[in-house]
Design an enzyme around this catalytic site. Structure first.
Site: not given
Length: 481
Positions: A215, A345, A349
């Protein structure tokens, strides 16, 4: 069918076990201890830029034979699935997901997120290590693999996390894809930004013949930009691209490439988002001798900062959405092969978390259920060749991470497949998303081409909106690359 098998089928325990989902009965049965065979007939199969109608014979979870339409050969199977001229493709491999379990099950878990993957034609996922506790010890990795084995509807593997003070644990861990390094802060506490620490990880990766997966965002730049943003009260998603800036990505990429050149290990750049960052990787690849690779995510291909007016924090992810020029450059280099593959990715949430003020809202979006349909739509519009689609979503992830016998419709390969209705027009809607969070940044996008069936290990796992909830995926084995 033998009389003994007939008696088993009629027995009360058997009928009780399978009465909820009659469609999947035969795909779950074992005969004489072996998985029953399957023929998929009348399937459109794309090979070498040609598409023809064929049948596929599957036994014991493997593709045993591809039978041409004009063949007079007769093969018997325990189950026949009529594809009705739908397109048959390899199952997708999403090598970059965050399924949240253990530790953040309120956001998502292996059951919910693997269902989303299966519904989207993804048959194998590789999960990232930033859980609670993080997958930075061999013990925690073993705990997570038990959870996934018990609950995942798709095949699975894991990346192992590099954490300061625990780097010796990498040598203890077994069967993982890559060593994940967070050069910029994200969900979890696994930041590793100092050059000497990065060099240690790269040396371990080289010794173990593993890829360091990065990352790449520079933490110092992000911190300074965040302080400036808070002083100016930039508490709005439109400033995310300025905080986690292009410079932050480019400088992190340069740092990683410099250390890699010194050590000589393999590195893979995750979610490349900018033209300038990708150009640094392309230049390095010319001298990298096949040891440098990179990926792009669907949100960095299909969305940009102009979409934030509508998305608000539902478009907040790390790295951020960039400009249309960045989109175009990423697309160009995905199509010409300079970007190796696509991953999502996938990082769910809850809606209530995303509805907080910008600085408090978490970063991350869903993607594993929508990536295959989004790319299929591009192929249908002739913006992407079908061969390139299967390379970036199936073949290349398997090749780079050393996943044996996956990613192709080929004799001897695992029977991980998807049937696609190329004529089906539909709209991505939040209400259709199977992820626990029940939303997608691609809400409202019109597509043509829909996943009709998903087959894993020769078993029908998803068909016409229904799941085979009795099925469980297997942990994949990683070979030396």
């Amino acid at each position: 069918m033998t009389q003994k098998l007939k008696n088993i089928l009629k027995s009360k325990p058997f009928r009780k076990r399978f009465n909820k989902n009659n469609f999947f009965k035969k795909s779950c049965i074992k005969k004489n201890g072996k998985i029953m065979s399957l023929i998929i007939k009348n399937a459109l199969i794309h090979s070498k830029n040609k598409t023809s109608i064929n049948s596929v014979f599957i036994s014991n979870g493997k593709i045993k034979k591809i039978i041409k339409a004009n063949s007079t050969e007769k093969i018997k199977a325990d189950k026949i699935l009529d594809a009705k001229n739908k397109l048959l493709l390899p199952g997708g491999i999403d090598s970059h997901v965050h399924f949240r379990e253990p530790g953040m099950e309120f956001k998502g878990n292996w059951k919910s997120e693997s269902r989303a993957a299966a519904a989207g034609g993804i048959t194998t996922v590789i999960d990232m290590p930033n859980n609670i506790p993080s997958t930075t010890t061999a013990k925690n990795l073993d705990k997570k693999r038990k959870i996934a084995g018990k609950n995942s509807l798709v095949n699975f593997g894991f990346h192992f996390g590099a954490e300061k003070g625990k780097l010796n644990e990498i040598n203890k861990a077994k069967n993982f894809a890559g060593i994940k390094v967070f050069m910029g802060s994200s969900t979890g506490n696994m930041l590793l930004e100092e050059e000497k620490e990065l060099e240690k990880v790269f040396k371990i990766a080289k010794k173990k013949n593993k890829i360091a997966v990065l990352h790449a965002e520079d933490e110092k730049i992000i911190k300074q930009n965040t302080e400036n943003a808070k002083q100016k009260n930039w508490n709005n998603i439109k400033y995310h691209n300025k905080i986690r800036s292009t410079k932050a990505e480019v400088e992190a990429i340069k740092k990683a490439l410099k250390i890699r050149k010194k050590v000589g290990n393999k590195i893979h750049f995750l979610h490349v988002s900018t033209k300038k960052g990708l150009q640094e990787i392309i230049n390095a690849k010319k001298k990298g001798k096949g040891k440098i690779s990179c990926e792009v995510c669907p949100h960095h291909l299909f969305l940009n900062e102009k979409d934030l007016k509508k998305l608000k924090n539902f478009g907040k992810m790390n790295p951020p959405l960039r400009t249309k020029k960045d989109n175009d450059f990423l697309w160009k280099n995905l199509l010409n092969g300079k970007i190796d593959f696509v991953s999502t990715d996938h990082a769910p949430h809850l809606k209530k978390e995303k509805q907080k003020k910008f600085f408090d809202a978490p970063s991350g979006v869903t993607g594993t259920e929508t990536v295959y349909p989004l790319l299929l739509d591009q192929a249908g519009k002739k913006k992407m060749k079908m061969q390139r689609l299967t390379e970036v979503l199936c073949e290349k992830p398997a090749e780079i991470y050393g996943i044996k016998n996956k990613g192709k419709i080929q004799k001897g390969f695992d029977a991980d497949l998807v049937l696609v209705d190329l004529n089906k027009k539909w709209i991505i809607k939040n209400s259709l998303i199977h992820s626990k969070c029940n939303w997608t940044p691609f809400n409202g996008i019109k597509l043509q081409g829909k996943i009709a069936s998903t087959i894993i290990d020769g078993k029908i796992v998803f068909n016409k909106g229904k799941f085979n909830n009795k099925f469980r995926g297997k942990e994949i084995e990683f070979q030396k690359t």
